[in-house]
Design a protein around this motif. Structure first.
Motif, PDB file in Angstrom:
ATOM      1  N   SER A 249       0.832  -1.212   0.000  1.00 37.54           N
ATOM      2  CA  SER A 249       0.000   0.000   0.000  1.00 37.54           C
ATOM      3  C   SER A 249       0.862   1.256   0.000  1.00 37.54           C
ATOM      4  O   SER A 249       0.582   2.222  -0.719  1.00 37.54           O
ATOM      5  CB  SER A 249      -0.935   0.007   1.214  1.00 37.54           C
ATOM      6  N   LEU A 250       1.917   1.235   0.820  1.00 36.12           N
ATOM      7  CA  LEU A 250       2.817   2.385   0.850  1.00 36.12           C
ATOM      8  C   LEU A 250       3.565   2.529  -0.476  1.00 36.12           C
ATOM      9  O   LEU A 250       3.837   3.652  -0.926  1.00 36.12           O
ATOM     10  CB  LEU A 250       3.800   2.247   2.012  1.00 36.12           C
ATOM     11  N   GLU A 251       3.855   1.415  -1.113  1.00 33.07           N
ATOM     12  CA  GLU A 251       4.497   1.470  -2.425  1.00 33.07           C
ATOM     13  C   GLU A 251       3.545   2.068  -3.463  1.00 33.07           C
ATOM     14  O   GLU A 251       3.957   2.850  -4.317  1.00 33.07           O
ATOM     15  CB  GLU A 251       4.936   0.072  -2.854  1.00 33.07           C
ATOM     16  N   ILE A 252       2.259   1.698  -3.375  1.00 31.39           N
ATOM     17  CA  ILE A 252       1.245   2.274  -4.273  1.00 31.39           C
ATOM     18  C   ILE A 252       1.208   3.793  -4.105  1.00 31.39           C
ATOM     19  O   ILE A 252       1.034   4.539  -5.078  1.00 31.39           O
ATOM     20  CB  ILE A 252      -0.141   1.658  -3.989  1.00 31.39           C
ATOM     21  N   LEU A 253       1.398   4.242  -2.870  1.00 32.16           N
ATOM     22  CA  LEU A 253       1.412   5.682  -2.577  1.00 32.16           C
ATOM     23  C   LEU A 253       2.788   6.307  -2.818  1.00 32.16           C
ATOM     24  O   LEU A 253       3.017   7.464  -2.463  1.00 32.16           O
ATOM     25  CB  LEU A 253       0.983   5.921  -1.134  1.00 32.16           C
ATOM     26  N   GLU A 254       3.688   5.521  -3.413  1.00 29.39           N
ATOM     27  CA  GLU A 254       5.045   5.972  -3.761  1.00 29.39           C
ATOM     28  C   GLU A 254       5.871   6.289  -2.514  1.00 29.39           C
ATOM     29  O   GLU A 254       6.646   7.244  -2.479  1.00 29.39           O
ATOM     30  CB  GLU A 254       4.997   7.151  -4.741  1.00 29.39           C
ATOM     31  N   ASN A 255       5.678   5.439  -1.483  1.00 27.44           N
ATOM     32  CA  ASN A 255       6.458   5.508  -0.247  1.00 27.44           C
ATOM     33  C   ASN A 255       6.528   6.923   0.331  1.00 27.44           C
ATOM     34  O   ASN A 255       7.604   7.537   0.411  1.00 27.44           O
ATOM     35  CB  ASN A 255       7.858   4.945  -0.469  1.00 27.44           C
ATOM     36  N   PRO A 256       5.399   7.439   0.770  1.00 33.68           N
ATOM     37  CA  PRO A 256       5.355   8.820   1.267  1.00 33.68           C
ATOM     38  C   PRO A 256       6.018   8.961   2.628  1.00 33.68           C
ATOM     39  O   PRO A 256       6.153   7.997   3.383  1.00 33.68           O
ATOM     40  CB  PRO A 256       3.849   9.083   1.388  1.00 33.68           C
ATOM     41  N   SER A 257       6.432  10.179   2.944  1.00 35.78           N
ATOM     42  CA  SER A 257       6.823  10.510   4.313  1.00 35.78           C
ATOM     43  C   SER A 257       5.553  10.587   5.157  1.00 35.78           C
ATOM     44  O   SER A 257       4.440  10.545   4.629  1.00 35.78           O
ATOM     45  CB  SER A 257       7.534  11.861   4.335  1.00 35.78           C
ATOM     46  N   ALA A 258       5.721  10.695   6.463  1.00 35.06           N
ATOM     47  CA  ALA A 258       4.547  10.826   7.335  1.00 35.06           C
ATOM     48  C   ALA A 258       3.742  12.072   6.980  1.00 35.06           C
ATOM     49  O   ALA A 258       2.499  12.055   6.985  1.00 35.06           O
ATOM     50  CB  ALA A 258       4.983  10.863   8.794  1.00 35.06           C
ATOM     51  N   LYS A 259       4.419  13.160   6.647  1.00 35.75           N
ATOM     52  CA  LYS A 259       3.723  14.391   6.268  1.00 35.75           C
ATOM     53  C   LYS A 259       2.931  14.205   4.982  1.00 35.75           C
ATOM     54  O   LYS A 259       1.782  14.674   4.863  1.00 35.75           O
ATOM     55  CB  LYS A 259       4.725  15.538   6.107  1.00 35.75           C
ATOM     56  N   GLU A 260       3.529  13.529   4.009  1.00 39.93           N
ATOM     57  CA  GLU A 260       2.822  13.289   2.754  1.00 39.93           C
ATOM     58  C   GLU A 260       1.604  12.393   2.987  1.00 39.93           C
ATOM     59  O   GLU A 260       0.551  12.596   2.396  1.00 39.93           O
ATOM     60  CB  GLU A 260       3.763  12.650   1.725  1.00 39.93           C
ATOM     61  N   LEU A 261       1.778  11.404   3.854  1.00 34.00           N
ATOM     62  CA  LEU A 261       0.650  10.514   4.153  1.00 34.00           C
ATOM     63  C   LEU A 261      -0.469  11.275   4.853  1.00 34.00           C
ATOM     64  O   LEU A 261      -1.656  11.025   4.588  1.00 34.00           O
ATOM     65  CB  LEU A 261       1.120   9.341   5.021  1.00 34.00           C
ATOM     66  N   MET A 262      -0.132  12.205   5.730  1.00 33.53           N
ATOM     67  CA  MET A 262      -1.146  13.041   6.369  1.00 33.53           C
ATOM     68  C   MET A 262      -1.997  13.752   5.325  1.00 33.53           C
ATOM     69  O   MET A 262      -3.234  13.807   5.420  1.00 33.53           O
ATOM     70  CB  MET A 262      -0.491  14.069   7.300  1.00 33.53           C
ATOM     71  N   LYS A 263      -1.346  14.299   4.310  1.00 31.57           N
ATOM     72  CA  LYS A 263      -2.061  15.021   3.252  1.00 31.57           C
ATOM     73  C   LYS A 263      -2.993  14.088   2.488  1.00 31.57           C
ATOM     74  O   LYS A 263      -4.159  14.419   2.216  1.00 31.57           O
ATOM     75  CB  LYS A 263      -1.061  15.662   2.291  1.00 31.57           C
ATOM     76  N   ILE A 264      -2.485  12.918   2.138  1.00 33.35           N
ATOM     77  CA  ILE A 264      -3.267  11.951   1.354  1.00 33.35           C
ATOM     78  C   ILE A 264      -4.482  11.491   2.144  1.00 33.35           C
ATOM     79  O   ILE A 264      -5.596  11.418   1.608  1.00 33.35           O
ATOM     80  CB  ILE A 264      -2.379  10.761   0.958  1.00 33.35           C
ATOM     81  N   VAL A 265      -4.295  11.181   3.413  1.00 31.72           N
ATOM     82  CA  VAL A 265      -5.397  10.702   4.251  1.00 31.72           C
ATOM     83  C   VAL A 265      -6.459  11.792   4.426  1.00 31.72           C
ATOM     84  O   VAL A 265      -7.668  11.525   4.359  1.00 31.72           O
ATOM     85  CB  VAL A 265      -4.865  10.214   5.614  1.00 31.72           C
TER      86      VAL A 265
END
Length: 446
Positions: A353-369
């Motif tokens: 799943s993280l690979e699908i999201l192109e291995n985001p940082s925690a900050k990038e994941l916050m934005k996506i979520v």
């Protein structure tokens, strides 16, 4: 009647299942068969899953779906979503496509501060306690050096330790309120380890403080634990467009759509009964991505709902307004997430799943979520103020009903076509299904 069992955790996996079948299953063979059907055929992978928690007997699967075409800050994202509820993934994808044509989503992190607290009781004068705290505060930081060293090298660590007087809430109750920067880790274990070390040091130093009486030296540490309420670890996601561009709902002019949409948020802010359901829809999107990426959705839920009450009443997490000829829709939400540590390093589907999201940082994941939650909310409110929520939801739910009824592939195709322009309810699907089954199978229209 279920009987108690001693030493259950010491039983083998097979022994646990046998006890369970003997105590709870009407059909023991079928029950055991169902449990074992969900075991992974890869023995090594199954052992990995067994060791995530205690007393495991099998795996409980959730579907992992994909919502593509999310344009966030000018880049496209494909978002993995783990959820059992019909229509959530479809609605997210539909909202992504809608806003893709209107400039996409914008998102930015407002803060990343995590919180932990040492809760303690002290019966002396506050002035003395404050003097003591000021004198030993540097030692509290120093005591955690062995824990924080690696985090500090990367730019994280403990950012502050404050003494807080809470005696207006509870007699003799005080806190050491600590803030942390944990970078790409959610940081629960790191924070709790720091807090326990701080608490031990605090209590030990109190015994040696000359300003305390013997009674005042006896500080009682009640507990040391992180807080899942993180109002300074927040992210904002938003969309906007000209009102005239809100033109995809044929039966409602754009201006009316915008006004009705904004009114829906006023209602959510005025009535907690509506606000809870409104926010539940947001969390459909958020939780699904949090789960897919191996994060703690219970922690996120607890913090988010506390944040929804920060103004003294439970309100909407999202906002909408019309300013001149422009429509604005946004969310500000606390999200303590991690992309390293925990399940992110263990669960194969989390890694994927993280690979699908192109291995985001925690900050990038916050934005996506946050964007996933905003998209889900837009889709839900849009349905509510136009055609109603049930039309789209029940179409997605149709297959669940048909599967419960044991429908064949031919029957599923028939009913999907049959209900294309009809209202779906659970009872009328059952009635139509039974009516069809009462005839010869050859009567199913082609």
């Amino acid at each position: 009647m279920t009987l108690p069992v001693n030493g259950f955790s010491k039983l083998s996996k097979e022994e646990k299942i046998t006890w369970l079948a003997d105590q709870h299953f009407l059909n023991k063979e079928e029950g055991i068969k169902t449990i074992k059907q969900y075991w992974n055929t890869n023995e090594q992978l199954q052992v990995l899953h067994d060791e995530f928690i205690e007393n495991t007997i099998t795996n409980f699967y959730l579907p992992l779906g994909i919502a593509p075409n999310f344009l966030i800050n000018g880049q496209y994202h494909t978002i993995p979503m783990a959820i059992e509820e019909s229509s959530v993934v479809a609605a997210a994808g539909k909202a992504a496509k809608y806003w893709q044509k209107r400039g996409g989503f914008k998102a930015n992190v407002l803060g990343t501060e995590k919180i932990g607290q040492v809760h303690f009781m002290y019966s002396g004068a506050f002035a003395k306690l404050n003097d003591f705290f000021n004198s030993i505060q540097p030692k509290l930081f120093k005591a955690t050096n062995s824990i924080t060293e690696n985090m500090q090298k990367r730019g994280g660590g403990i950012t502050s330790i404050e003494l807080r007087d809470k005696t207006n809430k509870l007699d003799n109750y005080y806190q050491l309120h600590c803030s942390f920067e944990t970078l790409d880790a959610m940081g629960a274990n790191f924070i709790n380890s720091c807090l326990e070390t701080i608490a031990k040091t605090f209590k030990k130093e109190a015994q040696n403080f000359d300003g305390f009486t013997s009674e005042e030296k006896d500080i009682q540490i009640v507990m040391s634990i992180l807080s899942n309420y993180v109002p300074n670890c927040t992210v904002r996601a938003e969309v906007s467009c000209k009102i005239e561009d809100l033109n995809e709902d044929k039966d409602m002019p754009p201006k009316q759509f915008a006004e009705k949409f904004v009114r829906a948020f006023a209602i959510a802010n005025a009535d907690p009964h509506r606000a809870v359901t409104h926010n539940k829809g947001i969390m459909n999107g958020i939780d699904a991505v949090v789960l897919a990426t191996g994060n703690d959705f219970r922690a996120v839920e607890a913090g988010v709902h506390a944040y929804a009450s920060k103004n003294g009443s439970y309100q909407s997490l999202t906002n909408a307004r019309v300013d001149g000829d422009t429509f604005y829709f946004w969310i500000e939400i606390p999200l303590a997430l991690g992309t390293v540590g925990g399940l992110t390093n263990l669960h194969p589907l989390v890694k994927l799943s993280l690979e699908i999201l192109e291995n985001p940082s925690a900050k990038e994941l916050m934005k996506i979520v946050a964007v996933a939650g905003l998209a889900q909310n837009f889709a839900a409110v849009r349905s509510l103020i136009t055609e109603g929520i049930q039309k789209g939801h029940m179409k997605m739910h149709l297959l669940n009903i048909l599967n419960q009824l044991g429908a064949s592939e031919e029957e599923k195709k028939y009913f999907i076509k049959f209900y294309k322009d009809k209202t779906i309810t659970h009872s009328n699907v059952i009635n139509e299904f039974n009516s069809l089954r009462s005839k010869n199978d050859s009567s199913i229209p082609k």
